[in-house]
Design an enzyme around this catalytic site. Structure first.
Site, PDB file in Angstrom:
ATOM      1  CG  ASP A 199       0.368  -4.811  -4.846  1.00 21.20           C
ATOM      2  OD1 ASP A 199       0.890  -3.918  -4.722  1.00 21.20           O
ATOM      3  OD2 ASP A 199       0.071  -5.260  -6.266  1.00 21.20           O
ATOM      4  CG  ASN A 204      -4.317  -4.678  -7.465  1.00 15.96           C
ATOM      5  OD1 ASN A 204      -4.471  -5.180  -8.585  1.00 15.96           O
ATOM      6  ND2 ASN A 204      -3.320  -4.843  -6.811  1.00 15.96           N
ATOM      7  CG  ASP A 216      -3.762  -9.119  -8.531  1.00 14.65           C
ATOM      8  OD1 ASP A 216      -3.330 -10.412  -8.178  1.00 14.65           O
ATOM      9  OD2 ASP A 216      -2.842  -8.507  -9.218  1.00 14.65           O
TER      10      ASP A 216
END
Length: 324
Positions: A199, A204, A216
């Site tokens: 992701d 992030n 994350d």
């Protein structure tokens, strides 16, 4: 309606942290996080911490531990990530009442500026270093990216919500069928899959100047390496797309060869994300945080826009940006 975090009160958060002999100097405050609950606090020695409470019944303990061990492995190889804190017994996954949680040192910073070539180069270098390490082993308990099966599952979840009109449902089915046909042409062999962040968008990545840290890893999974790269590329500027890619590639190749052979996966991956994101929102609607944060999901106009976006994405599947 009860939801997984209904009993996660500030007092419970404080008690959970204190159960690890870490002592908050004040009440933690919530950060923007929806799948899990993530809060920041300062301890009695002035150190800032992040505490993350995992959504119940989403990941197994083994999958969460594999995320933590992956982070520690990366940190041991000087890849800029934030590994979870471990207690004296070496445990990073902790339990309090019905919740599982972890502590992370706070990572200050801002997202990279993607119109800054030096930031793009630095991001490419970080991802190259990540993938050089991640290719050495394989996940045993984390998911594998399955685009074809994934969009069919997402389609069923969206249709089961009954939020679309009959006309929208027919249009949605048609465009999903088109995307599905394209994605069946892009099966990735297991030998080309590695452990990925999963992701890797700007939210992030944190840092200052040209030093960036990946945070994350909650969605880390087995996927083609390009999964961690494509979200850094613009969608509406073919010329900018090429210049961005050039800088990222240069930085990436400081650590390992760039996966040029996976470029054809970018638009399929983008299509998959568009479809699965809406399905994720629908699936989490019983969590009060979601209607508050995404009220437009319940508007019929959103679904018209989503269908149009998917139709435009079908054109990109036929004529990808990277070939423009």
């Amino acid at each position: 309606m009860s939801h997984p975090f209904s009993s996660l009160s500030p007092d419970l958060v404080m008690s959970a942290v204190e159960s690890l002999n870490v002592w908050p100097a004040g009440e933690p405050f919530a950060l923007n996080s929806y799948e899990n609950r993530v809060l920041m606090f300062r301890d009695d020695e002035g150190k800032n911490w992040i505490v993350k409470f995992y959504r119940p019944d989403r990941w197994s303990d083994m999958a969460i531990q594999e995320e933590h061990d992956f982070l520690q492995e990366l940190a041991d190889h000087q890849v800029p990530v934030v590994a979870p804190w471990r207690d004296q017994a070496g445990d990073s996954l902790h339990y309090y009442k019905t919740y599982r949680f972890a502590l992370f040192p706070h990572c200050p910073g801002q997202a990279p500026e993607l119109d800054n070539p030096s930031h793009l180069f630095a991001m490419g270098e970080v991802l190259g270093r990540l993938h050089k390490v991640s290719a050495k082993k394989a996940f045993q308990h984390r998911p594998r990216l399955e685009m074809v099966d994934g969009i069919l599952d997402a389609q069923q979840r969206v249709l089961a919500s009954n939020w679309m009109t009959p006309h929208q449902r027919r249009a949605y089915d048609r465009v999903i069928d088109k995307v599905h046909q394209h994605l069946t042409q892009h099966n990735v062999p297991a030998s080309k899959m590695i452990r990925c962040h999963g992701d890797c968008h700007l939210g992030n990545v944190l840092g200052r100047d040209e030093q960036f840290t990946l945070v994350d890893f909650d969605d880390c999974l087995t996927a083609p390496a390009i999964q961690d790269i494509w979200m850094l590329l613009p969608t509406d500027d073919p010329q900018g797309w090429r210049s961005y890619l050039s800088e990222i590639t240069e930085g990436y190749e400081e650590a390992c060869p760039f996966p040029t052979e996976q470029m054809s996966l970018i638009e399929p991956l983008r299509s998959y994300r568009l479809i699965s994101h809406s399905a994720w929102l629908v699936s989490r609607w019983d969590d009060p945080a979601f209607p508050r944060a995404f009220p437009w999901l319940a508007d019929s106009g959103y679904w018209d826009q989503h269908i149009r976006q998917l139709e435009q994405q079908c054109l990109q599947l036929e004529q990808p940006r990277w070939l423009a």
